[in-house]
Every structure is written in structure tokens, then in C-alpha cells.
Design a protein around this motif. Structure first.
Motif, PDB file in Angstrom:
ATOM      1  N   VAL A  42       0.857  -1.187   0.000  1.00 48.17           N
ATOM      2  CA  VAL A  42       0.000   0.000   0.000  1.00 48.17           C
ATOM      3  C   VAL A  42       0.889   1.232   0.000  1.00 48.17           C
ATOM      4  O   VAL A  42       1.799   1.349   0.823  1.00 48.17           O
ATOM      5  CB  VAL A  42      -0.937   0.032   1.217  1.00 48.17           C
ATOM      6  CG1 VAL A  42      -1.777   1.319   1.210  1.00 48.17           C
ATOM      7  CG2 VAL A  42      -1.850  -1.189   1.233  1.00 48.17           C
ATOM      8  N   GLY A  43       0.630   2.140  -0.917  1.00 53.57           N
ATOM      9  CA  GLY A  43       1.310   3.426  -0.944  1.00 53.57           C
ATOM     10  C   GLY A  43       0.304   4.525  -0.650  1.00 53.57           C
ATOM     11  O   GLY A  43      -0.755   4.594  -1.281  1.00 53.57           O
ATOM     12  N   TYR A  44       0.618   5.385   0.317  1.00 54.21           N
ATOM     13  CA  TYR A  44      -0.305   6.454   0.724  1.00 54.21           C
ATOM     14  C   TYR A  44      -0.042   7.715  -0.085  1.00 54.21           C
ATOM     15  O   TYR A  44       1.098   8.187  -0.173  1.00 54.21           O
ATOM     16  CB  TYR A  44      -0.159   6.729   2.213  1.00 54.21           C
ATOM     17  CG  TYR A  44      -0.891   5.726   3.067  1.00 54.21           C
ATOM     18  CD1 TYR A  44      -2.120   6.031   3.629  1.00 54.21           C
ATOM     19  CD2 TYR A  44      -0.368   4.458   3.279  1.00 54.21           C
ATOM     20  CE1 TYR A  44      -2.813   5.111   4.401  1.00 54.21           C
ATOM     21  CE2 TYR A  44      -1.049   3.523   4.039  1.00 54.21           C
ATOM     22  CZ  TYR A  44      -2.275   3.861   4.601  1.00 54.21           C
ATOM     23  OH  TYR A  44      -2.950   2.932   5.351  1.00 54.21           O
ATOM     24  N   LEU A  45      -1.107   8.256  -0.655  1.00 55.38           N
ATOM     25  CA  LEU A  45      -1.012   9.449  -1.488  1.00 55.38           C
ATOM     26  C   LEU A  45      -1.340  10.702  -0.682  1.00 55.38           C
ATOM     27  O   LEU A  45      -2.232  10.680   0.176  1.00 55.38           O
ATOM     28  CB  LEU A  45      -1.985   9.353  -2.662  1.00 55.38           C
ATOM     29  CG  LEU A  45      -1.754   8.208  -3.649  1.00 55.38           C
ATOM     30  CD1 LEU A  45      -2.899   8.148  -4.654  1.00 55.38           C
ATOM     31  CD2 LEU A  45      -0.414   8.369  -4.363  1.00 55.38           C
ATOM     32  N   PRO A  46      -0.672  11.811  -0.970  1.00 59.64           N
ATOM     33  CA  PRO A  46      -1.000  13.066  -0.281  1.00 59.64           C
ATOM     34  C   PRO A  46      -2.283  13.668  -0.835  1.00 59.64           C
ATOM     35  O   PRO A  46      -2.814  13.241  -1.869  1.00 59.64           O
ATOM     36  CB  PRO A  46       0.207  13.953  -0.591  1.00 59.64           C
ATOM     37  CG  PRO A  46       0.692  13.451  -1.916  1.00 59.64           C
ATOM     38  CD  PRO A  46       0.467  11.959  -1.895  1.00 59.64           C
ATOM     39  N   CYS A  64       3.955   8.627  -3.402  1.00 57.36           N
ATOM     40  CA  CYS A  64       3.348   7.838  -2.335  1.00 57.36           C
ATOM     41  C   CYS A  64       4.385   7.483  -1.275  1.00 57.36           C
ATOM     42  O   CYS A  64       5.594   7.461  -1.541  1.00 57.36           O
ATOM     43  CB  CYS A  64       2.691   6.571  -2.894  1.00 57.36           C
ATOM     44  SG  CYS A  64       3.845   5.258  -3.364  1.00 57.36           S
ATOM     45  N   VAL A  65       3.903   7.178  -0.073  1.00 60.68           N
ATOM     46  CA  VAL A  65       4.776   6.761   1.019  1.00 60.68           C
ATOM     47  C   VAL A  65       4.200   5.512   1.664  1.00 60.68           C
ATOM     48  O   VAL A  65       2.987   5.286   1.649  1.00 60.68           O
ATOM     49  CB  VAL A  65       4.955   7.868   2.084  1.00 60.68           C
ATOM     50  CG1 VAL A  65       5.617   9.094   1.483  1.00 60.68           C
ATOM     51  CG2 VAL A  65       3.612   8.241   2.711  1.00 60.68           C
ATOM     52  N   LYS A  92       0.141  -3.866  -5.528  1.00 56.18           N
ATOM     53  CA  LYS A  92       0.117  -2.578  -4.841  1.00 56.18           C
ATOM     54  C   LYS A  92      -1.175  -1.807  -5.074  1.00 56.18           C
ATOM     55  O   LYS A  92      -1.724  -1.780  -6.171  1.00 56.18           O
ATOM     56  CB  LYS A  92       1.296  -1.722  -5.305  1.00 56.18           C
ATOM     57  CG  LYS A  92       1.530  -0.472  -4.463  1.00 56.18           C
ATOM     58  CD  LYS A  92       2.895   0.128  -4.747  1.00 56.18           C
ATOM     59  CE  LYS A  92       3.249   1.232  -3.768  1.00 56.18           C
ATOM     60  NZ  LYS A  92       4.630   1.727  -3.953  1.00 56.18           N
ATOM     61  N   ALA A  93      -1.644  -1.193  -4.014  1.00 51.23           N
ATOM     62  CA  ALA A  93      -2.778  -0.280  -4.081  1.00 51.23           C
ATOM     63  C   ALA A  93      -2.336   1.083  -3.580  1.00 51.23           C
ATOM     64  O   ALA A  93      -1.519   1.183  -2.654  1.00 51.23           O
ATOM     65  CB  ALA A  93      -3.939  -0.801  -3.248  1.00 51.23           C
ATOM     66  N   TYR A  94      -2.854   2.132  -4.203  1.00 48.40           N
ATOM     67  CA  TYR A  94      -2.558   3.503  -3.782  1.00 48.40           C
ATOM     68  C   TYR A  94      -3.745   4.026  -2.972  1.00 48.40           C
ATOM     69  O   TYR A  94      -4.876   4.063  -3.467  1.00 48.40           O
ATOM     70  CB  TYR A  94      -2.278   4.392  -4.990  1.00 48.40           C
ATOM     71  CG  TYR A  94      -1.049   3.962  -5.762  1.00 48.40           C
ATOM     72  CD1 TYR A  94       0.225   4.326  -5.346  1.00 48.40           C
ATOM     73  CD2 TYR A  94      -1.166   3.139  -6.880  1.00 48.40           C
ATOM     74  CE1 TYR A  94       1.356   3.905  -6.027  1.00 48.40           C
ATOM     75  CE2 TYR A  94      -0.033   2.716  -7.578  1.00 48.40           C
ATOM     76  CZ  TYR A  94       1.215   3.106  -7.143  1.00 48.40           C
ATOM     77  OH  TYR A  94       2.333   2.682  -7.814  1.00 48.40           O
TER      78      TYR A  94
END
Length: 313
Positions: free
Chosen positions: A112-116, A133-134, A206-208
Motif C-alpha cells: 500500500v502506498g499512501y497518497l498526499p 506515495c509513502v 500494490k494499491a494507492y
């Protein structure tokens, strides 16, 4: 192998639309998308080129477990991929899960990548997403190989995971006695462990995660967290969500009831809401940071961190 993607939704129409558009860009498209709809009105969604079915559940209370079960048991695929409504699947997510399942049957958890905030304002751009992403600081990183065995059921996370319909049925789905927020994920992980089903991380798949304001620890769900913590303890004879409960106690919201449970003292106020509120420049909210601040203010030694257990497989 046929793949059904399952999600649940209440509001967040833009998030769901982006999930659908992301699936439409998949290298290996799913056979269908099944949505457990927790509201009265169905969603108006783009046509992704494969069937989209909406299972209407109404809005009489929020039962995430029931919504996930409704989508899963209505799905027709042999492999079920669960994504939360705020996720945009990367083009390789479904293919990655199919490949991982071929070598590592069981329950699989992708990255999982977290988007701003504002990341999706100009549409879906996976190259840009990957640059900005982070990873969540409280989650394990991807395994060194294609999959990595997770030895701690408490790490199970329903945001982005996959398993066969057969395994889901064998586990019995999510326990619908958990109402509101908290506990149903950890309970499902505990059931996986009780059935001897392996739980693994996946490199890729992966999911954003799309930005939305949130509170961590979830003081806005104090009542349901307390009720669901009691349900878990009664079912399994052990506690859960202890980091949240520790934070609530340090905030003066709860105290032990002397019987192994918790007594609510008061509703959270603006101080607690402000302390836990995700700021607009943060891609995710962090319980660990809030708990560390509370422990520091109380002059307490920090609780022992729980590192996710993972071995290569």
C-alpha cells in the motif's frame, strides 16, 4: 483462474470511481467487481469493461464485516481480491496476486502506498503516484522475495488482501458481531490462524490509498472500539486494540472496569480530536506518534513496539 474484486462503500463516490478506473487499467482485468453498498442509493460508475455488481445493504448501521461478506459471498470468482473503497489498484495488482497465489496459497497481503492530498486531482497517473506515495510507518515493508510469511495474525489488514473463495468460506467470512469500527480485521486474522491458514505479504500487488481526513487513534469511534474490544476478548480470551485503548486511557477517556474490560468516562473533546486528527500535509494518520506524545506528557516509558513478523518464502 477467475478473479473477483470485492469492496464496500458508503459515500466517497469519487474514491470509488477512481477504484473502478484503476481496475479498468489492469494488466490482467478482473472477471467482475462486487460492491457492498452501505447506503440507500446505488453509485453511478464508469464502465470498466467488465461486470460491476452493487449489493444494496441500506444504511441501517455500519457493519463493515457484513458488507465484506455480502460482496464476497455474491462473488463468482475463484480468487477474491479485497480492496477498500479508498484504494486505486496499480495495473499489476491482480496479476501479482494471481502469481503469488500460484506459489503461496493462503491469505495474501499486497503493498500500500499512501497518497498526499490532491494527488488524484488531475486524474490517475500511476507514474506520478509511485513518485509521491509513502509507506505507512507502522506497517511492514515488502518481503525480499515474491512472498514473505507473516507469523503474527495481528498484522492482517483488510485494506488490500486476497484469498480464494474456498478459503474465505472455510474461515466463515468476517464475524458480523463486530459493529462499527475496530476489531473485525484482527478477529479475521485470528480466525485465519485458528484454521492453520498461512498469512503472507506480497511484493507488488500494490494499491494507492487516496487521501481522506481521519483520526488515529480513532477517538471518533470510541464506543464501537470499546464494544468490539469486549467482543474479541469474550470470543478469544485475549485482548486486542491495546495501543488504541492505552491512548484512550492516557487521554482520560476510559479506565479499567476491574473485570478485564473498560469503562467509558466521557466523550472525546476538541483536544482529543485535534490531537488525533490527520493534518492535510500528512498522507496518513499515525497512532504510534500520538501514543508516543501522550506517554511523553505522562512521563511514561513507551510501550514495547510490535514489529511485524515476516520471513521469506
Amino acid at each position: 483462474m477467475s478473479v473477483s474484486v470485492c469492496t464496500l462503500a458508503h459515500g466517497r463516490a469519487d474514491h470509488l470511481r477512481n477504484l473502478v478506473l484503476g481496475l479498468a487499467m489492469s494488466e490482467l482485468p478482473p472477471s467482475e467487481l462486487v460492491i457492498g453498498v452501505m447506503q440507500q442509493e446505488p453509485y453511478a460508475l464508469p464502465d470498466p469493461g467488465f461486470p460491476v455488481r452493487q449489493i444494496m445493504l441500506g444504511n441501517a448501521g455500519i457493519c463493515l464485516a457484513r458488507a465484506r461478506n455480502a460482496a464476497a459471498f455474491a462473488a463468482q470468482g475463484t480468487l477474491l481480491v479485497f480492496l477498500d473503497v479508498d484504494c486505486i489498484p496499480a495495473p499489476g495488482l491482480i496479476a501479482d496476486y494471481a502469481a503469488a497465489h500460484a506459489i503461496c496459497p493462503g491469505v495474501l497481503m499486497g503493498e500500500v502506498g499512501y497518497l498526499p492530498k490532491g494527488a488524484t486531482d488531475d486524474g490517475i497517473d500511476f507514474a506520478a503516484f509511485e513518485q509521491i506515495c509513502v509507506k505507512h510507518s507502522e506497517r511492514a515493508g515488502p518481503p525480499p522475495g515474491q512472498t514473505g510469511l507473516c507469523r503474527d495474525y495481528r498484522c492482517f489488514w483488510s485494506l488490500n488482501f486476497a484469498l480464494t473463495a474456498e478459503v474465505f468460506a472455510a474461515v466463515g467470512g468476517f464475524d458480523e458481531r463486530y459493529i462499527g469500527y475496530g476489531g473485525e480485521d484482527t478477529d479475521f486474522g485470528r480466525m485465519i490462524a485458528a484454521h492453520g491458514i498461512p498469512l503472507s505479504w506480497v511484493r507488488g500487488a500494490k494499491a494507492y490509498h487516496q487521501y481522506h481526513k481521519h483520526h488515529m487513534p480513532p477517538v471518533h469511534h470510541l464506543d464501537s472500539v470499546l464494544a468490539n474490544a469486549a467482543q474479541f476478548a469474550a470470543k478469544w480470551g485475549e485482548p486486542t486494540m491495546q495501543h488504541w485503548l492505552r491512548a484512550f486511557r492516557l487521554m482520560g477517556l476510559i479506565e479499567p472496569d476491574g473485570r478485564g474490560g473498560w469503562l467509558k468516562l466521557r466523550e472525546p473533546g476538541e483536544r482529543e480530536l485535534a490531537l488525533t486528527r490527520q493534518q492535510e500535509d500528512q498522507p496518513f494518520a499515525s497512532s504510534a506518534l500520538v501514543l508516543a506524545q501522550l506517554e511523553g506528557e505522562a512521563g511514561m516509558a513507551p510501550a514495547s513496539p510490535r514489529a511485524p513478523a515476516m520471513t521469506a518464502a
